[in-house]
Design an enzyme around this catalytic site. Sequence first.
Site, short mmCIF file in Angstrom:
data_model
loop_
_atom_site.label_atom_id
_atom_site.label_comp_id
_atom_site.label_asym_id
_atom_site.label_seq_id
_atom_site.Cartn_x
_atom_site.Cartn_y
_atom_site.Cartn_z
N HIS A 1 -20.48 14.27 9.06
CA HIS A 1 -19.48 13.96 10.16
C HIS A 1 -19.72 15.16 11.47
O HIS A 1 -18.64 15.25 12.14
CB HIS A 1 -18.12 14.27 9.78
CG HIS A 1 -17.67 12.74 8.83
ND1 HIS A 1 -16.33 12.61 8.46
CD2 HIS A 1 -18.51 12.10 8.25
CE1 HIS A 1 -16.29 11.57 7.90
NE2 HIS A 1 -17.70 11.21 7.45
N TYR B 1 -17.94 11.01 15.35
CA TYR B 1 -17.20 12.45 15.06
C TYR B 1 -17.15 13.57 16.10
O TYR B 1 -16.16 14.11 16.23
CB TYR B 1 -17.48 12.84 13.63
CG TYR B 1 -16.39 11.99 12.76
CD1 TYR B 1 -15.18 12.24 12.10
CD2 TYR B 1 -17.15 10.99 11.86
CE1 TYR B 1 -14.43 11.42 11.27
CE2 TYR B 1 -16.74 10.25 11.15
CZ TYR B 1 -15.40 10.40 10.61
OH TYR B 1 -14.96 9.65 9.74
N ARG C 1 -2.93 11.45 2.28
CA ARG C 1 -3.29 11.35 3.86
C ARG C 1 -2.51 11.25 4.91
O ARG C 1 -2.66 11.92 5.92
CB ARG C 1 -4.52 10.21 3.70
CG ARG C 1 -4.95 10.12 5.22
CD ARG C 1 -6.15 9.14 5.44
NE ARG C 1 -6.66 8.78 6.58
CZ ARG C 1 -7.42 7.82 6.89
NH1 ARG C 1 -8.02 6.98 6.07
NH2 ARG C 1 -7.75 7.56 8.41
N CYS D 1 -22.62 8.88 3.26
CA CYS D 1 -21.40 8.70 4.11
C CYS D 1 -21.93 7.57 5.13
O CYS D 1 -23.11 7.24 4.93
CB CYS D 1 -21.44 9.92 5.35
SG CYS D 1 -20.49 9.57 6.77
#
Lengths: 445, 445, 445, 445
Positions: free
Chosen positions: B202, B255, B96, B172
């Site tokens: 998202h 998001y 990441r 999520c």
Amino acid sequence: MKGPVKIVTIGGGSSYTPELMEGFIKRYQDLPIREIWLVDIEDGKEKLEIVGALAQRMWDASPYDVKVHLTLDRREALKDADFVTTQFRVGLLDARIKDERIPLLHGMLGQETNGAGGIFKAFRTIPVIGQIIEDMKELCPNAWLINFTNPSGMVTEAAIKHFGWERCIGLCNVPTISMMAEPRLLGKDLSELTYRFAGLNHFHWHKVYDRDGKDLTPELIDHINEAGGGTPVNIYQAPFPLELLHSMNLLPCGYHRYYYQKQAMLDHALEEFRQGGTRAEQVKQTEKELFELYKNPQLHEKPVQLSKRGGAYYSDAACECIRAIYSNSRTHMVVSTRNNGAISCLDDDSIVEVSSLISATGAQPLAWGPMPSAEKGWLQMMKAMEECTIQAALTGDYGLALEAFVLNPLVENNAETQRVLDELLVAHEKYLPQFHGKIQQLKAK
Amino acid sequence: MKGPVKIVTIGGGSSYTPELMEGFIKRYQDLPIREIWLVDIEDGKEKLEIVGALAQRMWDASPYDVKVHLTLDRREALKDADFVTTQFRVGLLDARIKDERIPLLHGMLGQETNGAGGIFKAFRTIPVIGQIIEDMKELCPNAWLINFTNPSGMVTEAAIKHFGWERCIGLCNVPTISMMAEPRLLGKDLSELTYRFAGLNHFHWHKVYDRDGKDLTPELIDHINEAGGGTPVNIYQAPFPLELLHSMNLLPCGYHRYYYQKQAMLDHALEEFRQGGTRAEQVKQTEKELFELYKNPQLHEKPVQLSKRGGAYYSDAACECIRAIYSNSRTHMVVSTRNNGAISCLDDDSIVEVSSLISATGAQPLAWGPMPSAEKGWLQMMKAMEECTIQAALTGDYGLALEAFVLNPLVENNAETQRVLDELLVAHEKYLPQFHGKIQQLKAK
Amino acid sequence: MKGPVKIVTIGGGSSYTPELMEGFIKRYQDLPIREIWLVDIEDGKEKLEIVGALAQRMWDASPYDVKVHLTLDRREALKDADFVTTQFRVGLLDARIKDERIPLLHGMLGQETNGAGGIFKAFRTIPVIGQIIEDMKELCPNAWLINFTNPSGMVTEAAIKHFGWERCIGLCNVPTISMMAEPRLLGKDLSELTYRFAGLNHFHWHKVYDRDGKDLTPELIDHINEAGGGTPVNIYQAPFPLELLHSMNLLPCGYHRYYYQKQAMLDHALEEFRQGGTRAEQVKQTEKELFELYKNPQLHEKPVQLSKRGGAYYSDAACECIRAIYSNSRTHMVVSTRNNGAISCLDDDSIVEVSSLISATGAQPLAWGPMPSAEKGWLQMMKAMEECTIQAALTGDYGLALEAFVLNPLVENNAETQRVLDELLVAHEKYLPQFHGKIQQLKAK
Amino acid sequence: MKGPVKIVTIGGGSSYTPELMEGFIKRYQDLPIREIWLVDIEDGKEKLEIVGALAQRMWDASPYDVKVHLTLDRREALKDADFVTTQFRVGLLDARIKDERIPLLHGMLGQETNGAGGIFKAFRTIPVIGQIIEDMKELCPNAWLINFTNPSGMVTEAAIKHFGWERCIGLCNVPTISMMAEPRLLGKDLSELTYRFAGLNHFHWHKVYDRDGKDLTPELIDHINEAGGGTPVNIYQAPFPLELLHSMNLLPCGYHRYYYQKQAMLDHALEEFRQGGTRAEQVKQTEKELFELYKNPQLHEKPVQLSKRGGAYYSDAACECIRAIYSNSRTHMVVSTRNNGAISCLDDDSIVEVSSLISATGAQPLAWGPMPSAEKGWLQMMKAMEECTIQAALTGDYGLALEAFVLNPLVENNAETQRVLDELLVAHEKYLPQFHGKIQQLKAK
Ligand SMILES: [Mn+2]
Ligand SMILES: [Mn+2]
Ligand SMILES: [Mn+2]
Ligand SMILES: [Mn+2]
């Protein structure tokens, strides 16, 4: 179609009128014209008289006896028209200058047809096209409306879908320019190739095949960044990423540079802006020079300088389209028309720019079939942006205007977004009656 | 469902495992568990042992007799599983860090789930989920796969649509967090409100109604920029443009700031990067501290520090989803599942994140109906981007990876675009066998 | 919803009113009623008074203080209504007798909701529902319209899609009867099963699952031809072809017999016709007997005889639906509502009959997903037939009426087709003002 | 296309081969042929030799030097073929006799392409077309497959969608016959008219315009029931209901009589059956006579008697299609090809029969746009029936075969339905290996 025709050109005082006349003269044998009416508004009167006189001189120098009428009275002109062409520009080039300057001042592309500028050109133009159609319903209910006022796709969608004028075809010179330029890159003649286009105005792709049905698209992609690759002269030629094009196996249109190479296009526009003002300002200068030429009473043909303008071949496309309708010739042209399934990921009643057969019944699109994921996503997003724009143009809904801005990939989404929108609204107040309330509110701040 | 269940957690060495255990302990009356298997890979062995020991201590401190098995042998664990949860991270946080650093070095957002980082996380994760499903087909053909490995929507789409595992639900924490935080903004309790979500992982919107069916969305929009407005703590809270939200009359997810306020989000990410490195590096530090805590043999509950992580409530959502399936409770949850028409502008077989009823037959989405133009355009474009990403992840097709990059609104389209793609490919070589050929080619340059 | 409610029932003189009263009394704790208005027309005045008096006696015998108002003035009743239910029959049973007799005389099924009879019932009813909605827009703009006038699906489509009344839900007793009868065939209780329905009114299928998510549909198919299999008593029970049902793996509704076993149903109807007249004539006799019972001043509850009618449970479904809206209970009901993608092969704005959650925001359908080829074809064809019928009902277009006839599988396509259409038009002249011109023309022949 | 071509005709022993030869001779200047291979099976050997000899005599009498090869070895013939045409009939006319007799014995239409007979012809033919394509993939991977084996639409759908042979075009003579016959009814020549067709094979509609774009459809409808109205000679001409056609404002194809006048067509077929056997039996006699003629060594041209057959012009359409591909002529033809949105209410990958441009890239359909409700419903239902049929043909699924029967409007839904299906299965056992298990089961009863 029976008998000689009456042509009416709204925005007849445009510098492009000589190209239109040349196109009609060239095709007179197939398209006998009875009379041509050039219509303009009070502000365009002087230009109308200059270019109108040249137009008449062009016909007089031809073997054909055609009278060019000049008028500021649109309704007088429209009476019993067979074909109406539109090439007007609401607010003239000064409006375009604002479309470009205001975004650029905030570091954004002011692209005049697809970006913030295009959204505002739609806001100014769509109500006027609505008024023209209202007159046509009364005065020439069987006429064809050949639109090449930009943003051509959105204006055509408003005309057909919202104002209900089905006998309307939208034109653009971009496909024409591709088909003129590209064959040379392959060492071929256009007659040897089969072209197929699909997409939206200023946002379409195409494929090319040879006489054996072989797909020449990959070969042509490798030449697309060369000089003379078919991009209109008004678009800066930031090179296309070839691996992207090969993955799509589609040829982009010139305007795709704004999307696939956004930063380079923005940088170039900002640089140009710093150095010499906007594209619109250059065009204004060119226009001035053209009208000086047009004044010359010895001139009785289209001057070559006109072909250097970004808008070259628009008028020729219009003449060809009118000829094809009149003579029922089933000619292949790339036009903005009702989708009817041709691009199956878009609605039937959306206006798309696709390969079509032009005949006495109008434009019949060829079914392109499914788009691959990425192009499907691009198209659906751009059509959604167009829909918000058209709805905002029709209703004056500020929220929808903002949604169009935020969705448009050429408008940056940042703290300036709304400022650019607001400044453009105020700057164009005169031509945006539908936004009157919001504009007063903005001015009061 | 009959009898006590066997749970298997892939990526069991995650710092979130204590939240998962807490969630199961809390629901034991409705969801009797027989055994839990925490699976990890060699590189995660140490963390697995630390967190696994804590997990067992948590159960031992509970009234229930549940054995937590730790293993590096996935196949041993999967045998006869009832539920498999996935919370693994291919390449761990170091991957990441690269996802974020490389784009940022080129002035782009390295957003870890929707941007360039998310695309690469999909490239690394999707092949692994394919292998897990291959094992499941053999070892536990009736098990439910509860995925909360990010990018959760794309991983779930690969699992269901491409690997054919229909008994899969993606989770999520973003909807959970909205539903936890927002009622307070209205001075209400969640039980008084009806929530409806639709969109993609998202990238979804929601609406809220009170007990009389009154739409509270407008009122809530006016509070959305307040502190505690329901945006996950890992997302910088650039304020939403309220006129945009009122025009849509939809509540965005946290998001959406990356899209509606792209510049502000990028500026903040670049500033953070200059000052303290990437978000991933911060997380790595937090993780380290958490595992220090976990080592404490006196600790037998989830430490409060874990709740401060961006990923809080993921595990709780997983426990709730498993409970709802097991007990056939028809509970409303917002999950990634097969669209089946729920969002009518997307394909039936696309995975969407929507309000669903969770029961013994899995997730049944509630039909949302048509989206307005702008949201339709956004969704279709984002889904297209996901499709290119998933296809590239499955095939190693470089062109499709590039198409995903160019279409993704969080990836800038400029001269750097391809460089970022290439550097990420080379940087993640170890986890991208499907791109092996292309990576060798890039390295040879 | 706040405060006690006002209920208005159009067609309040119906023999079903006692079931409606019973349903409201049963639910009074959840649905406090302020007043009930029973509205009827001059021709129904006597019945209105009889059944209205019984209705008041039923409330008086209950613990609740509710006043039943009887009126012929619809506008007086509608003022400030919270819920309006429709159970009127334009032309009363005499019209239905013609709907059945005329086709049967030409050897065709006169099926009163899906066949030629249903088409004519739509022709008579849709204009009246339009007038009711016009009144509602003025007098009770926030009221819910609960329609159970047949053909319930088409009437609801007209109300929502054409007359623009979104707060409308259509009801039918067929799903209710299935859910009441079928569990017994499996030796189960309804509470143990999950039901999912999808299709059109009188043309839907369903599936059944147990608590573990196991599909019980195959097992139930094997019992479907047994007595008590859930087919309304008014439908002749020609046995379903089981191999067909197993291939679909769907449970049909009782009305599917008319399609899957057309000949047997026609033969039976013709036989019945020869022996005892039409179904409508039997019903007329039953009605007469019921009203004799209702006159009894000692009667203060719904007589059991009413439950034997084909229409039993319609009113109960209406009461349950109103309760669910009022109390925001998110109850699963099978209703006619806007599709919104729930059946993805039909348009978003088509009305479908599907499993929905009923709450204060109305009906939210559960997404069913794609139908297999055959069921998709059936549904699309039937919806097309409904669309032609509704359009013809709205416009009086004879050609569209004929297209509906020719497309309808229960209307034979032969030399008699047009004769049946014409005879029905003339027979129902009084109730078909929209077809006035055509009917005069037919009468002149 | 480069160089002279190799043509292979599967079912070369057909009585239509002389028409094919005539078609090729007529077009030789545009379509230079190198060699022709006529392929047949052992059972057709005698006919192959007779008609093959005539074929060679026809070429010998022409100015062109073309060799006609006769073979029973399909693979030998297919090697390096440029075009493969299919005109075979699995089970020969004896199979068709059963297709017609068995339904008629139960009082049903045995219609050989759209009814029960057509379903069984698909069952027998689709597996064979699959084997041919398997050979082609190996032996002539670039060849075009021009299919005119019936049911042409379903066979073409199987070839393209299921066996993956994209270079396939399906043909039928019905549109040809309409375009040959109708202009005379209007006193016009075909060259003056623009024809547009859309629908499915043997289930399409068309519209006709004159040179000014005027819609002549209404005028032509008024002549459609006249003699010489363009219906193939093999179809009984029950008159069309004109008010229905005017309401649609579409011209039907001849086969629509089976749907719009089902009873009259059934009555006629039953009457014919009682008097002289089935249509197939008449054809068998005609065939016998034709082959007697063909034996005449003096004959070196197509005998006029062949033109009287129902199948006339099929072969000519094939020759024209091949010529258009070879010479890239962009000719308008009505063919079965991938929909690609042309009929927007059907899937992109469905095979439809539509106006198309034929060029070196194959058939490109013209986008027709939306169908009105009724035609949309008909088409979607018929396509669903085709899909069930094709799936059953591919898999041998008895349930799907039954679903196709029940959905097909030409198959009565009654107690006999399944009996007809079962008897046909057993009768055609030899040609239905995919149904082997079910057939054994049926025989065991
Ligand atoms: Mn243009
Ligand atoms: Mn998430
Ligand atoms: Mn009903
Ligand atoms: Mn045919």
